[in-house]
Design a protein around this motif. Structure first.
Motif, PDB file in Angstrom:
ATOM      1  N   THR A  62       1.440   1.376  -0.012  1.00 25.70           N
ATOM      2  CA  THR A  62       0.735   1.668   1.243  1.00 25.70           C
ATOM      3  C   THR A  62       1.773   1.908   2.336  1.00 25.70           C
ATOM      4  O   THR A  62       2.707   1.125   2.501  1.00 25.70           O
ATOM      5  CB  THR A  62      -0.180   0.507   1.645  1.00 25.70           C
ATOM      6  N   PHE A  63       1.616   3.017   3.036  1.00 23.88           N
ATOM      7  CA  PHE A  63       2.525   3.388   4.125  1.00 23.88           C
ATOM      8  C   PHE A  63       1.756   3.484   5.433  1.00 23.88           C
ATOM      9  O   PHE A  63       0.685   4.104   5.485  1.00 23.88           O
ATOM     10  CB  PHE A  63       3.178   4.740   3.834  1.00 23.88           C
ATOM     11  N   ALA A  64       2.307   2.903   6.491  1.00 27.99           N
ATOM     12  CA  ALA A  64       1.726   3.044   7.825  1.00 27.99           C
ATOM     13  C   ALA A  64       2.251   4.312   8.471  1.00 27.99           C
ATOM     14  O   ALA A  64       3.420   4.663   8.322  1.00 27.99           O
ATOM     15  CB  ALA A  64       2.090   1.835   8.686  1.00 27.99           C
ATOM     16  N   SER A  65       1.382   5.025   9.185  1.00 25.69           N
ATOM     17  CA  SER A  65       1.810   6.221   9.909  1.00 25.69           C
ATOM     18  C   SER A  65       1.039   6.314  11.212  1.00 25.69           C
ATOM     19  O   SER A  65       0.008   5.666  11.387  1.00 25.69           O
ATOM     20  CB  SER A  65       1.560   7.480   9.071  1.00 25.69           C
ATOM     21  N   PRO A  66       1.524   7.154  12.148  1.00 22.11           N
ATOM     22  CA  PRO A  66       0.806   7.318  13.422  1.00 22.11           C
ATOM     23  C   PRO A  66      -0.370   8.289  13.336  1.00 22.11           C
ATOM     24  O   PRO A  66      -1.012   8.549  14.336  1.00 22.11           O
ATOM     25  CB  PRO A  66       1.887   7.855  14.362  1.00 22.11           C
ATOM     26  N   GLY A  67      -0.663   8.822  12.140  1.00 23.51           N
ATOM     27  CA  GLY A  67      -1.820   9.696  12.028  1.00 23.51           C
ATOM     28  C   GLY A  67      -1.765  10.598  10.819  1.00 23.51           C
ATOM     29  O   GLY A  67      -0.695  10.850  10.254  1.00 23.51           O
ATOM     30  N   VAL A  68      -2.929  11.073  10.407  1.00 24.38           N
ATOM     31  CA  VAL A  68      -3.020  12.003   9.285  1.00 24.38           C
ATOM     32  C   VAL A  68      -2.323  13.312   9.652  1.00 24.38           C
ATOM     33  O   VAL A  68      -2.582  13.891  10.704  1.00 24.38           O
ATOM     34  CB  VAL A  68      -4.494  12.273   8.923  1.00 24.38           C
ATOM     35  N   GLY A  69      -1.416  13.748   8.780  1.00 23.72           N
ATOM     36  CA  GLY A  69      -0.706  14.993   9.027  1.00 23.72           C
ATOM     37  C   GLY A  69       0.479  14.878   9.952  1.00 23.72           C
ATOM     38  O   GLY A  69       1.133  15.876  10.255  1.00 23.72           O
ATOM     39  N   SER A  70       0.786  13.659  10.410  1.00 24.46           N
ATOM     40  CA  SER A  70       1.974  13.449  11.239  1.00 24.46           C
ATOM     41  C   SER A  70       3.226  13.599  10.377  1.00 24.46           C
ATOM     42  O   SER A  70       3.154  13.587   9.143  1.00 24.46           O
ATOM     43  CB  SER A  70       1.947  12.055  11.868  1.00 24.46           C
ATOM     44  N   GLN A  71       4.373  13.759  11.012  1.00 23.79           N
ATOM     45  CA  GLN A  71       5.610  13.892  10.246  1.00 23.79           C
ATOM     46  C   GLN A  71       5.876  12.672   9.361  1.00 23.79           C
ATOM     47  O   GLN A  71       6.254  12.835   8.192  1.00 23.79           O
ATOM     48  CB  GLN A  71       6.782  14.137  11.195  1.00 23.79           C
TER      49      GLN A  71
ATOM     50  N   LEU B 185      -0.688   5.572  -0.519  1.00 23.76           N
ATOM     51  CA  LEU B 185      -1.813   5.672   0.405  1.00 23.76           C
ATOM     52  C   LEU B 185      -1.285   5.640   1.833  1.00 23.76           C
ATOM     53  O   LEU B 185      -0.594   4.700   2.229  1.00 23.76           O
ATOM     54  CB  LEU B 185      -2.787   4.512   0.183  1.00 23.76           C
ATOM     55  N   ASN B 186      -1.597   6.682   2.592  1.00 19.65           N
ATOM     56  CA  ASN B 186      -1.252   6.723   4.005  1.00 19.65           C
ATOM     57  C   ASN B 186      -2.325   5.992   4.799  1.00 19.65           C
ATOM     58  O   ASN B 186      -3.513   6.253   4.650  1.00 19.65           O
ATOM     59  CB  ASN B 186      -1.172   8.175   4.478  1.00 19.65           C
ATOM     60  N   ILE B 187      -1.898   5.056   5.645  1.00 20.06           N
ATOM     61  CA  ILE B 187      -2.828   4.327   6.499  1.00 20.06           C
ATOM     62  C   ILE B 187      -2.473   4.628   7.948  1.00 20.06           C
ATOM     63  O   ILE B 187      -1.459   4.157   8.460  1.00 20.06           O
ATOM     64  CB  ILE B 187      -2.770   2.808   6.242  1.00 20.06           C
ATOM     65  N   PRO B 188      -3.271   5.448   8.612  1.00 19.45           N
ATOM     66  CA  PRO B 188      -2.950   5.822   9.996  1.00 19.45           C
ATOM     67  C   PRO B 188      -3.326   4.727  10.985  1.00 19.45           C
ATOM     68  O   PRO B 188      -4.351   4.054  10.831  1.00 19.45           O
ATOM     69  CB  PRO B 188      -3.796   7.076  10.222  1.00 19.45           C
ATOM     70  N   PHE B 189      -2.477   4.554  11.983  1.00 18.31           N
ATOM     71  CA  PHE B 189      -2.733   3.579  13.043  1.00 18.31           C
ATOM     72  C   PHE B 189      -2.607   4.278  14.389  1.00 18.31           C
ATOM     73  O   PHE B 189      -1.852   5.238  14.537  1.00 18.31           O
ATOM     74  CB  PHE B 189      -1.744   2.413  12.980  1.00 18.31           C
ATOM     75  N   ARG B 190      -3.310   3.771  15.370  1.00 17.00           N
ATOM     76  CA  ARG B 190      -3.216   4.302  16.721  1.00 17.00           C
ATOM     77  C   ARG B 190      -2.078   3.591  17.448  1.00 17.00           C
ATOM     78  O   ARG B 190      -2.251   2.512  18.008  1.00 17.00           O
ATOM     79  CB  ARG B 190      -4.530   4.100  17.476  1.00 17.00           C
TER      80      ARG B 190
ATOM     81  N   ARG C 242       0.596  -6.426   5.286  1.00 19.68           N
ATOM     82  CA  ARG C 242      -0.631  -5.727   4.896  1.00 19.68           C
ATOM     83  C   ARG C 242      -0.372  -4.256   4.571  1.00 19.68           C
ATOM     84  O   ARG C 242      -1.250  -3.574   4.045  1.00 19.68           O
ATOM     85  CB  ARG C 242      -1.688  -5.874   5.993  1.00 19.68           C
ATOM     86  N   VAL C 243       0.803  -3.745   4.918  1.00 14.72           N
ATOM     87  CA  VAL C 243       1.271  -2.445   4.440  1.00 14.72           C
ATOM     88  C   VAL C 243       2.690  -2.645   3.916  1.00 14.72           C
ATOM     89  O   VAL C 243       3.402  -3.559   4.340  1.00 14.72           O
ATOM     90  CB  VAL C 243       1.239  -1.354   5.532  1.00 14.72           C
ATOM     91  N   ASP C 244       3.090  -1.803   2.996  1.00 13.22           N
ATOM     92  CA  ASP C 244       4.383  -2.000   2.324  1.00 13.22           C
ATOM     93  C   ASP C 244       5.566  -1.432   3.096  1.00 13.22           C
ATOM     94  O   ASP C 244       6.666  -1.994   3.047  1.00 13.22           O
ATOM     95  CB  ASP C 244       4.354  -1.350   0.931  1.00 13.22           C
ATOM     96  N   ALA C 245       5.369  -0.317   3.788  1.00 12.69           N
ATOM     97  CA  ALA C 245       6.493   0.352   4.446  1.00 12.69           C
ATOM     98  C   ALA C 245       5.972   1.292   5.519  1.00 12.69           C
ATOM     99  O   ALA C 245       4.762   1.527   5.641  1.00 12.69           O
ATOM    100  CB  ALA C 245       7.316   1.132   3.421  1.00 12.69           C
ATOM    101  N   THR C 246       6.898   1.831   6.276  1.00  5.95           N
ATOM    102  CA  THR C 246       6.559   2.859   7.250  1.00  5.95           C
ATOM    103  C   THR C 246       7.732   3.804   7.415  1.00  5.95           C
ATOM    104  O   THR C 246       8.889   3.433   7.147  1.00  5.95           O
ATOM    105  CB  THR C 246       6.189   2.248   8.619  1.00  5.95           C
ATOM    106  N   LEU C 247       7.450   5.006   7.816  1.00 10.16           N
ATOM    107  CA  LEU C 247       8.465   5.974   8.239  1.00 10.16           C
ATOM    108  C   LEU C 247       8.241   6.174   9.725  1.00 10.16           C
ATOM    109  O   LEU C 247       7.139   6.544  10.156  1.00 10.16           O
ATOM    110  CB  LEU C 247       8.321   7.286   7.478  1.00 10.16           C
TER     111      LEU C 247
ATOM    112  N   ILE D 137      -4.258  17.426   1.936  1.00  7.54           N
ATOM    113  CA  ILE D 137      -4.507  16.550   3.084  1.00  7.54           C
ATOM    114  C   ILE D 137      -5.635  17.124   3.923  1.00  7.54           C
ATOM    115  O   ILE D 137      -5.631  18.317   4.267  1.00  7.54           O
ATOM    116  CB  ILE D 137      -3.238  16.375   3.944  1.00  7.54           C
ATOM    117  N   LYS D 138      -6.590  16.288   4.255  1.00  6.22           N
ATOM    118  CA  LYS D 138      -7.701  16.695   5.100  1.00  6.22           C
ATOM    119  C   LYS D 138      -7.800  15.761   6.302  1.00  6.22           C
ATOM    120  O   LYS D 138      -7.793  14.543   6.150  1.00  6.22           O
ATOM    121  CB  LYS D 138      -9.023  16.633   4.319  1.00  6.22           C
ATOM    122  N   ALA D 139      -7.858  16.342   7.483  1.00  4.80           N
ATOM    123  CA  ALA D 139      -8.038  15.536   8.691  1.00  4.80           C
ATOM    124  C   ALA D 139      -9.513  15.310   8.944  1.00  4.80           C
ATOM    125  O   ALA D 139     -10.344  16.180   8.649  1.00  4.80           O
ATOM    126  CB  ALA D 139      -7.407  16.237   9.880  1.00  4.80           C
TER     127      ALA D 139
END
Length: 329
Positions: free
Chosen positions: A160-169, A186-191, A204-209, A326-328
């Motif tokens: 599980t990876f944290a990201s700032p949004g679907v389709g973000s870099q 699995l990408n998990i987007p956060f605000r 609760r998530v394994d890593a982030t970029l 990928i679908k937003a």
């Protein structure tokens, strides 16, 4: 009072005079640019790499050009709200976009937009690159990239990876890593970065970029471990981090980026003035150091070079989005 006799010659003469006056007024306004406050529209909220770098540049532009350049944060909809606002603004140089990487992926993610990213906005200058670093919590059981991948392969649900949004870099870079490592992910987007970091620290998530600009305090305090950077070469910002290319993933190259754009009908003289000022100040050691201290690299691109860069980014990441599916929302 006798009425003036209106002849064809009179009409033509009046029209010519009006045109000449209007042209002279427009030229004068351009020559005196800027003569009032300029709004810089950011597609993100306060506190992130976009906001930090834009405020540094706005302060210097205000000093150099003698008018106030103010930052207006317009987050939401994967940067589309800010893009749309500037695309439909008056093309007079007083409303500018601080475009970010999602500008190049919006159409591939969301389909038809309320603006045309190729026609409604024109580039002024590229300014900043935000290298993306792969990070984990120091409390995690895995300590290296190899161990992280092995951990993901050992679990049916993968990583599980944290990201700032679907389709973000960060999300797109994570998808390239999943594909290169042949591991489920699995990408998990956060605000916002702070929420993602809270989830990472809680396990609760394994890593982030993520960009180092917001994560640096966590790295310096020993809460985050940096496993690598998604750059073609090591970043001078954190040179001890090996590239993901070095570690066997040559396709995982991505970065956040920022640059100025204006409505497409903005006069060339105004674009030229802004391009010249931005390129000049980005070459100053003081500005470079301020941005570097925030985990950001200067990228001085002319309007033409920045335009080609955005076109290349659009083509590359649109292909990845289609291939991964990928679908937003």
């Amino acid at each position: 009072m006798a009425c003036q006799t209106v002849t064809r010659r009179t009409l033509l003469g009046s029209a010519a005079a009006a045109f000449a006056f209007g042209h002279a007024a427009a030229t004068h306004a351009q020559d005196n640019y800027p003569s009032r406050l300029v709004r810089l529209i950011s597609p993100y909220g306060a506190g992130g790499a976009s906001d930090i770098s834009l405020r540094i540049l706005a302060e210097r532009l205000s000093h150099r050009l003698g008018q106030q350049f103010i930052v207006e944060n317009r987050p939401g909809a994967g940067s589309r709200l800010a893009n749309e606002q500037v695309a439909h603004a008056q093309p007079d140089g007083y409303t500018l976009l601080y475009a970010a990487a999602p500008y190049a992926t919006a159409e591939a993610l969301f389909g038809k937009l309320s603006y045309d990213p190729r026609k409604d906005l024109r580039p002024i200058a590229g300014t900043v690159i935000a290298p993306i670093f792969l990070m984990i919590s120091t409390e995690a059981s895995f300590k290296t990239l190899g161990e992280l991948i092995a951990y993901g392969k050992s679990r049916p649900e993968g990583l599980t990876f944290a990201s700032p949004g679907v389709g973000s870099q960060p999300h797109l870079a994570a998808e390239l890593l999943f594909r290169g490592a042949d591991v489920k992910g699995l990408n998990i987007p956060f605000r916002g970065d702070s929420t993602a970091y809270t989830e990472l620290l809680a396990g609760r998530v394994d890593a982030t970029l993520t960009a180092l600009s917001t994560a640096l305090p966590y790295v310096q305090s020993g809460k985050f471990r940096v496993l690598g950077v998604a750059s073609a070469e090591r970043s001078a910002i954190y040179p001890q981090a090996p590239t993901l290319r070095e570690q066997g993933y040559p396709d995982v190259v991505a970065a956040g980026w920022y640059g100025f754009m204006a409505p497409s009908a903005t006069p060339q003289s105004i674009v030229d003035r802004l391009e010249s000022e931005l390129c000049g100040m980005l070459g100053q050691a003081e500005i470079k150091q301020k941005l570097f201290a925030q985990g950001l690299d200067v990228r001085v691109d002319s309007a033409e070079t920045f335009g080609r860069f955005v076109a290349d980014e659009t083509a590359r990441w649109s292909a990845v989005i289609r291939e991964v599916g990928i679908k937003a929302e």
